[in-house]
Design a protein around this motif. Sequence first.
Motif, short mmCIF file in Angstrom:
data_model
loop_
_atom_site.label_atom_id
_atom_site.label_comp_id
_atom_site.label_asym_id
_atom_site.label_seq_id
_atom_site.Cartn_x
_atom_site.Cartn_y
_atom_site.Cartn_z
N LYS A 105 -21.90 4.85 6.73
CA LYS A 105 -20.90 5.70 6.08
C LYS A 105 -19.75 6.03 7.03
O LYS A 105 -18.69 6.42 6.60
N VAL A 121 -13.27 10.88 2.53
CA VAL A 121 -14.36 11.68 3.11
C VAL A 121 -14.42 11.45 4.62
O VAL A 121 -14.74 12.36 5.39
N GLN A 122 -14.08 10.24 5.07
CA GLN A 122 -14.05 9.99 6.52
C GLN A 122 -12.93 10.77 7.20
O GLN A 122 -13.06 11.14 8.37
N TYR A 137 -20.32 8.40 9.13
CA TYR A 137 -20.67 9.79 9.44
C TYR A 137 -22.08 10.03 8.93
O TYR A 137 -22.60 9.25 8.11
N GLN A 178 1.83 10.15 -14.96
CA GLN A 178 0.64 10.48 -15.75
C GLN A 178 0.39 11.99 -15.84
O GLN A 178 -0.39 12.44 -16.67
N THR A 184 -12.63 0.30 4.49
CA THR A 184 -12.53 1.10 5.70
C THR A 184 -13.00 0.25 6.88
O THR A 184 -13.74 -0.72 6.69
N LEU A 187 -2.87 1.47 -14.02
CA LEU A 187 -2.50 1.90 -12.68
C LEU A 187 -3.04 0.89 -11.67
O LEU A 187 -4.16 0.42 -11.80
N THR A 188 -2.23 0.56 -10.68
CA THR A 188 -2.62 -0.45 -9.69
C THR A 188 -2.93 0.23 -8.35
O THR A 188 -2.15 1.06 -7.89
N TYR A 189 -4.05 -0.13 -7.78
CA TYR A 189 -4.42 0.40 -6.46
C TYR A 189 -4.66 -0.77 -5.52
O TYR A 189 -5.28 -1.76 -5.89
N HIS A 190 -4.12 -0.65 -4.32
CA HIS A 190 -4.38 -1.65 -3.28
C HIS A 190 -5.14 -0.93 -2.17
O HIS A 190 -4.56 -0.14 -1.43
N GLU A 191 -6.42 -1.20 -2.10
CA GLU A 191 -7.23 -0.46 -1.13
C GLU A 191 -7.95 -1.42 -0.20
O GLU A 191 -8.67 -2.30 -0.65
N ASN A 221 -14.94 0.78 -1.07
CA ASN A 221 -15.07 2.07 -0.38
C ASN A 221 -15.78 3.10 -1.25
O ASN A 221 -16.31 4.08 -0.75
N ARG A 222 -15.74 2.90 -2.58
CA ARG A 222 -16.38 3.89 -3.45
C ARG A 222 -17.66 3.34 -4.04
O ARG A 222 -18.11 3.77 -5.09
N ASP A 244 -8.50 12.86 -8.36
CA ASP A 244 -9.17 11.58 -8.59
C ASP A 244 -8.19 10.46 -8.95
O ASP A 244 -8.48 9.29 -8.73
N TYR A 245 -7.04 10.81 -9.51
CA TYR A 245 -6.03 9.79 -9.82
C TYR A 245 -5.54 9.12 -8.55
O TYR A 245 -5.22 7.93 -8.55
N LEU A 246 -5.43 9.91 -7.46
CA LEU A 246 -4.98 9.33 -6.18
C LEU A 246 -6.01 8.34 -5.66
O LEU A 246 -5.68 7.25 -5.22
N THR A 247 -7.26 8.74 -5.71
CA THR A 247 -8.34 7.89 -5.19
C THR A 247 -8.57 6.70 -6.12
O THR A 247 -9.01 5.64 -5.68
N GLY A 248 -8.33 6.90 -7.41
CA GLY A 248 -8.48 5.80 -8.35
C GLY A 248 -9.90 5.63 -8.83
O GLY A 248 -10.30 4.51 -9.17
N GLY A 249 -10.68 6.70 -8.85
CA GLY A 249 -12.04 6.58 -9.35
C GLY A 249 -12.51 7.89 -9.94
O GLY A 249 -12.18 8.96 -9.41
N PRO A 255 -3.06 4.02 -1.37
CA PRO A 255 -3.56 2.94 -2.24
C PRO A 255 -2.78 2.75 -3.54
O PRO A 255 -2.73 1.65 -4.07
N ALA A 256 -2.18 3.81 -4.07
CA ALA A 256 -1.51 3.71 -5.37
C ALA A 256 0.01 3.69 -5.18
O ALA A 256 0.51 3.94 -4.09
N SER A 311 -11.59 6.31 4.73
CA SER A 311 -11.68 6.84 3.37
C SER A 311 -11.41 8.35 3.41
O SER A 311 -11.37 8.95 4.47
N GLN A 320 -17.85 12.62 -3.54
CA GLN A 320 -18.18 12.08 -2.23
C GLN A 320 -17.59 12.94 -1.11
O GLN A 320 -18.18 13.07 -0.04
N GLU A 323 4.38 4.99 -10.09
CA GLU A 323 3.62 4.57 -11.25
C GLU A 323 2.57 5.63 -11.63
O GLU A 323 2.30 5.89 -12.79
N LEU A 324 2.04 6.26 -10.59
CA LEU A 324 0.92 7.20 -10.78
C LEU A 324 1.35 8.54 -11.36
O LEU A 324 0.75 9.05 -12.30
#
Lengths: 183, 352
Positions: free
Chosen positions: A58, B25-26, A60, B124, A27, A20-24, A152-153, B55-60, B115-116, B23, B66, B120-121
């Motif tokens: 953060k 949480v922000q 916040y 799953q 912030t 899976l590809t993420y472009h992030e 960001n993480r 978590d799949y959306l966030t990618g982690g 981000p994703a 992000s 958080q 493709e996501l």
Amino acid sequence: MTTTSGDKKENLVMEHLVSLTYHEKLTPTLNRFVDELLAGRIVGHRCPSCSRVYVPPKGYCPLCVVATGPENEVQCRDRGIVTGFTIITPVAYYGQKETEPFVYASVLLDDADSPLGGQDIVGIPHEQIRMGMRVRAVWKPEGERTVEGISNRGWGGLGSVVEAFEPTGEPDAAPEEYMEHIF
Amino acid sequence: MPATDIAVIGFAQTPSVRDDARSEVQLLVPTVAEAIEMSGVDRREIGFTCAGSCDYLTGGPFAFVQNLEAAGAWPPIAESHVEADGAWALYEAWVRLQEGDIDTALVFGSGKSSPANPLELWPQQLDPYYLAPLGVDPASLAGIQARALLESGKATERDFAEVVARSRRAARSNPNAQLKGDVDADALLAEPYFSSPLRRHDLPPITDGAAAVVLARGDKARQLCSRPAWIRGLDHRVDPHQPGMRDLTTAPSATLAARKAGYDGGPVDVAELCAVFSPQEIILREAIGLPEATEINPSGGPLAGNPVMAAGLIRIIEAAARIIDGSANRAVAHATGGQLLQQNLVCLLEGE
């Protein structure tokens, strides 16, 4: 597909590799932090409610649940206290680049309330590293600094801009100075 | 016997946008704070907190942890998380409140789709043997569902376009909507196909966003809110996971959830349906049994803004808002999960 022998029937094994590809983008909060870091400055956000300083910022304060922004930015000195550490003996696994024991230390900067995690400590044998030890940042020369690894993480890294921390030689801090800030 | 004295008394949502630089949480911190402030509850006294995210959306892994900072790191809280839309988090909080030992609960849902690559996501979430390896994406599946609906004679492509046009027009009065405007069905029908027979506007936008709700029980709700939005019933059901095993032109689990939530097809002022593809609104209307007179998705619905993992919770917020402001007295809110309306949640809300 591959097959493996079972008791009587053959078990089918199907490989399903997922990519899976993420472009992030960083912030806005971390973007500003990174720009300052590359210029040799460590900045954080001071909570307008409780005055605690978070490094990296953060955006916040999780204790007061209030948003913070550029107006709350403060600059921190690049020295602090080791509040905790682990000496990690690497085992071989896919992606592991380390081969020798290495340090993973938490460093509380003098002007901050949140420790930086995952910092390397150099200039002292591993067995002499201790909680309360005063350290200062070892900056990479300008031009060699990258912010790879800051995301960001993330958990409070300084990328490769600050290579490591080294002892200042000053007397150790008393536990009371950092006992509320251990991570 | 479900308790009938649990109500929505506070809520907030971020604007739906294509790409929010903050992000997750922000996004949540000011949203949760706003919902709590509206409710009048002291944050430190909230009895239970439940969050929905993916978590799949966030990618982690453990990305949801958080997000909890938005609920405040101190004092310690009793909390839970669902890997689902925030509407399911609200369900868990509603069940928890029925224990009777706490009076308030905080619920939030959040997701960043920017981000994703959704195409493709989302394969799953399909079964790992037959569909996921094929990479069957949501738009392709929705095209199959739309085709089935056309062939059944239950709807036409113009009906799909009318849903989109009405949603975009309704969204003009929603400050949080992402897609809005005065469009008509003829213009929409002139657009090329994206996933035939669906056109791009039949698909939801890609959205980042978050939402939060405060629930309160009995006298606490009456004390804090002049007109609480009482949850009269809340239920969720599932249909078979494999799309080939069911009639895609219906959603039996939506019907069952509505009936179990106590909705029997009677008069209802407003319905907020989580129809993320335009044909699904037609399917849901029939499955839930909504009367002609019911106003559908006055917020514009997910076609005007689809922050995944918050979009269902926002349907409950939009329905509750209409109860609280007095412009409706009975409302139905719907949320969905999985592919092609596989999982459905129905919430029946009323004024005093």
